[in-house]
Design a protein around this motif. Structure first.
Motif, PDB file in Angstrom:
ATOM      1  N   GLY A  30      10.938  -6.234   4.801  1.00 20.73           N
ATOM      2  CA  GLY A  30      11.607  -7.513   4.631  1.00 20.73           C
ATOM      3  C   GLY A  30      11.118  -8.185   3.365  1.00 20.73           C
ATOM      4  O   GLY A  30      10.897  -7.541   2.342  1.00 20.73           O
ATOM      5  N   SER A  31      10.895  -9.455   3.481  1.00 17.24           N
ATOM      6  CA  SER A  31      10.519 -10.298   2.354  1.00 17.24           C
ATOM      7  C   SER A  31       9.210  -9.868   1.686  1.00 17.24           C
ATOM      8  O   SER A  31       8.285  -9.401   2.339  1.00 17.24           O
ATOM      9  N   HIS A  32       9.143 -10.089   0.381  1.00 19.45           N
ATOM     10  CA  HIS A  32       7.893  -9.883  -0.357  1.00 19.45           C
ATOM     11  C   HIS A  32       6.782 -10.748   0.249  1.00 19.45           C
ATOM     12  O   HIS A  32       5.635 -10.325   0.304  1.00 19.45           O
ATOM     13  N   PHE A  33       7.132 -11.946   0.674  1.00 13.99           N
ATOM     14  CA  PHE A  33       6.141 -12.840   1.280  1.00 13.99           C
ATOM     15  C   PHE A  33       5.570 -12.231   2.557  1.00 13.99           C
ATOM     16  O   PHE A  33       4.372 -12.236   2.786  1.00 13.99           O
ATOM     17  N   VAL A  34       6.438 -11.711   3.405  1.00 23.07           N
ATOM     18  CA  VAL A  34       6.011 -11.114   4.673  1.00 23.07           C
ATOM     19  C   VAL A  34       5.125  -9.901   4.414  1.00 23.07           C
ATOM     20  O   VAL A  34       4.037  -9.772   4.980  1.00 23.07           O
ATOM     21  N   VAL A  35       5.585  -9.017   3.558  1.00 25.22           N
ATOM     22  CA  VAL A  35       4.831  -7.795   3.289  1.00 25.22           C
ATOM     23  C   VAL A  35       3.503  -8.130   2.596  1.00 25.22           C
ATOM     24  O   VAL A  35       2.471  -7.536   2.920  1.00 25.22           O
ATOM     25  N   GLY A  36       3.504  -9.094   1.696  1.00 26.50           N
ATOM     26  CA  GLY A  36       2.259  -9.507   1.040  1.00 26.50           C
ATOM     27  C   GLY A  36       1.246 -10.044   2.040  1.00 26.50           C
ATOM     28  O   GLY A  36       0.060  -9.688   1.994  1.00 26.50           O
ATOM     29  N   GLU A  37       1.695 -10.889   2.942  1.00 26.35           N
ATOM     30  CA  GLU A  37       0.801 -11.411   3.991  1.00 26.35           C
ATOM     31  C   GLU A  37       0.289 -10.277   4.874  1.00 26.35           C
ATOM     32  O   GLU A  37      -0.881 -10.254   5.258  1.00 26.35           O
ATOM     33  N   ALA A  38       1.177  -9.359   5.200  1.00 27.66           N
ATOM     34  CA  ALA A  38       0.806  -8.239   6.071  1.00 27.66           C
ATOM     35  C   ALA A  38      -0.259  -7.369   5.418  1.00 27.66           C
ATOM     36  O   ALA A  38      -1.254  -7.000   6.066  1.00 27.66           O
ATOM     37  N   LEU A  39      -0.087  -7.043   4.148  1.00 25.99           N
ATOM     38  CA  LEU A  39      -1.077  -6.221   3.451  1.00 25.99           C
ATOM     39  C   LEU A  39      -2.425  -6.923   3.400  1.00 25.99           C
ATOM     40  O   LEU A  39      -3.464  -6.303   3.623  1.00 25.99           O
ATOM     41  N   ALA A  40      -2.415  -8.218   3.117  1.00 29.69           N
ATOM     42  CA  ALA A  40      -3.668  -8.976   3.099  1.00 29.69           C
ATOM     43  C   ALA A  40      -4.322  -8.974   4.479  1.00 29.69           C
ATOM     44  O   ALA A  40      -5.536  -8.780   4.601  1.00 29.69           O
ATOM     45  N   TYR A  41      -3.537  -9.181   5.526  1.00 34.03           N
ATOM     46  CA  TYR A  41      -4.068  -9.174   6.886  1.00 34.03           C
ATOM     47  C   TYR A  41      -4.713  -7.833   7.225  1.00 34.03           C
ATOM     48  O   TYR A  41      -5.830  -7.776   7.738  1.00 34.03           O
ATOM     49  N   LEU A  42      -4.007  -6.744   6.933  1.00 30.93           N
ATOM     50  CA  LEU A  42      -4.520  -5.412   7.262  1.00 30.93           C
ATOM     51  C   LEU A  42      -5.762  -5.053   6.439  1.00 30.93           C
ATOM     52  O   LEU A  42      -6.617  -4.315   6.910  1.00 30.93           O
ATOM     53  N   LYS A  43      -5.857  -5.598   5.233  1.00 32.72           N
ATOM     54  CA  LYS A  43      -7.022  -5.336   4.373  1.00 32.72           C
ATOM     55  C   LYS A  43      -8.129  -6.375   4.576  1.00 32.72           C
ATOM     56  O   LYS A  43      -9.142  -6.342   3.896  1.00 32.72           O
ATOM     57  N   LYS A  44      -7.859  -7.319   5.491  1.00 30.56           N
ATOM     58  CA  LYS A  44      -8.807  -8.402   5.774  1.00 30.56           C
ATOM     59  C   LYS A  44      -9.123  -9.216   4.517  1.00 30.56           C
ATOM     60  O   LYS A  44     -10.259  -9.577   4.247  1.00 30.56           O
ATOM     61  N   GLU A  45      -8.071  -9.514   3.754  1.00 32.22           N
ATOM     62  CA  GLU A  45      -8.192 -10.311   2.542  1.00 32.22           C
ATOM     63  C   GLU A  45      -7.486 -11.642   2.736  1.00 32.22           C
ATOM     64  O   GLU A  45      -6.605 -11.774   3.583  1.00 32.22           O
ATOM     65  N   LYS A  46      -7.852 -12.614   1.929  1.00 30.74           N
ATOM     66  CA  LYS A  46      -7.193 -13.912   1.983  1.00 30.74           C
ATOM     67  C   LYS A  46      -5.852 -13.810   1.262  1.00 30.74           C
ATOM     68  O   LYS A  46      -5.748 -13.189   0.208  1.00 30.74           O
ATOM     69  N   TYR A  47      -4.834 -14.409   1.822  1.00 28.87           N
ATOM     70  CA  TYR A  47      -3.511 -14.392   1.212  1.00 28.87           C
ATOM     71  C   TYR A  47      -3.138 -15.816   0.831  1.00 28.87           C
ATOM     72  O   TYR A  47      -3.145 -16.711   1.664  1.00 28.87           O
ATOM     73  N   LEU A  48      -2.812 -15.984  -0.426  1.00 26.69           N
ATOM     74  CA  LEU A  48      -2.356 -17.293  -0.892  1.00 26.69           C
ATOM     75  C   LEU A  48      -0.887 -17.209  -1.235  1.00 26.69           C
ATOM     76  O   LEU A  48      -0.451 -16.313  -1.956  1.00 26.69           O
ATOM     77  N   THR A  49      -0.101 -18.150  -0.721  1.00 22.36           N
ATOM     78  CA  THR A  49       1.310 -18.201  -1.085  1.00 22.36           C
ATOM     79  C   THR A  49       1.448 -19.023  -2.347  1.00 22.36           C
ATOM     80  O   THR A  49       0.495 -19.647  -2.815  1.00 22.36           O
ATOM     81  N   ILE A  50       2.654 -19.069  -2.887  1.00 25.03           N
ATOM     82  CA  ILE A  50       2.881 -19.880  -4.081  1.00 25.03           C
ATOM     83  C   ILE A  50       2.777 -21.367  -3.757  1.00 25.03           C
ATOM     84  O   ILE A  50       2.678 -22.184  -4.647  1.00 25.03           O
ATOM     85  N   ASN A  51       2.785 -21.694  -2.484  1.00 23.95           N
ATOM     86  CA  ASN A  51       2.698 -23.099  -2.073  1.00 23.95           C
ATOM     87  C   ASN A  51       1.245 -23.582  -1.982  1.00 23.95           C
ATOM     88  O   ASN A  51       1.016 -24.768  -1.808  1.00 23.95           O
TER      89      ASN A  51
END
Length: 183
Positions: free
Chosen positions: A161-182
């Motif tokens: 799906g969305s780049h936002f969703v996949v970006g958050e998912a990758l960060a979650y699985l890698k145990k990294e912090k995810y920052l959105t553009i907001n």
């Protein structure tokens, strides 16, 4: 097959710019670049294997054509169905994306990305149910992935799906912090 077309286009661009004298790129450079494309470009989630055990794939297919191409590629490499973690932005064609995903979906875990553009999970869940796909809805990507991992029943997981969703998912699985553009 679609990545082959992308690679050929890139090779043509290299050939054209080299002939025009704008750049000097050797065959060795091209081979190295193609062999290490993900590392050199930072591009992720193009039918990428995120985890091996359990098998988790990620692809940023966020429009009907991209979802159709993704499903066609997945059918070539895996005959079975997938547990799909999916989220989309409000301006994308949800019914057409779900119609394509129906071909490969065992079930869906719809999620909302951390952006005001995210389509509500309830709206996505309605469309999956309407298509006969069992679905669970989550207001966060992390919760949706955690649930998909718990309830996978031996099926591989596809995050798309969305780049936002996949970006958050990758960060979650890698145990990294995810920052959105907001943020």
């Amino acid at each position: 097959p679609h990545q082959l077309i992308n690679a050929l286009l890139a090779l043509y661009a290299v050939e054209w710019t080299t002939k025009s004298g704008q750049f000097s790129v050797t065959d060795k450079d091209v081979r190295y670049g193609l062999a290490h494309i993900q590392k050199l470009s930072g591009i992720q989630a193009r039918l990428s294997i995120v985890q091996q055990n359990p098998l988790v794939l990620a692809d940023v297919a966020h429009n009907p054509d991209a979802v159709r191409t993704l499903c066609r590629s997945l059918k070539q490499i895996h005959p079975g169905k997938f547990q799909i973690v999916f989220g989309l932005m409000q301006d994308k064609n949800l019914p057409a994306c779900v119609a394509e995903l129906r071909k490969i979906a065992r079930s869906a875990f719809v999620v909302e990305a951390k952006t005001e553009r995210s389509r509500p999970a309830a709206e996505m869940a309605y469309e999956f149910r309407r298509s006969g796909i069992p679905v669970q809805e989550y207001r966060s990507v992390a919760r949706g992935i955690a649930s998909a991992l718990r309830h996978r029943n031996g099926s591989p997981i596809l995050i798309t799906g969305s780049h936002f969703v996949v970006g958050e998912a990758l960060a979650y699985l890698k145990k990294e912090k995810y920052l959105t553009i907001n943020q």
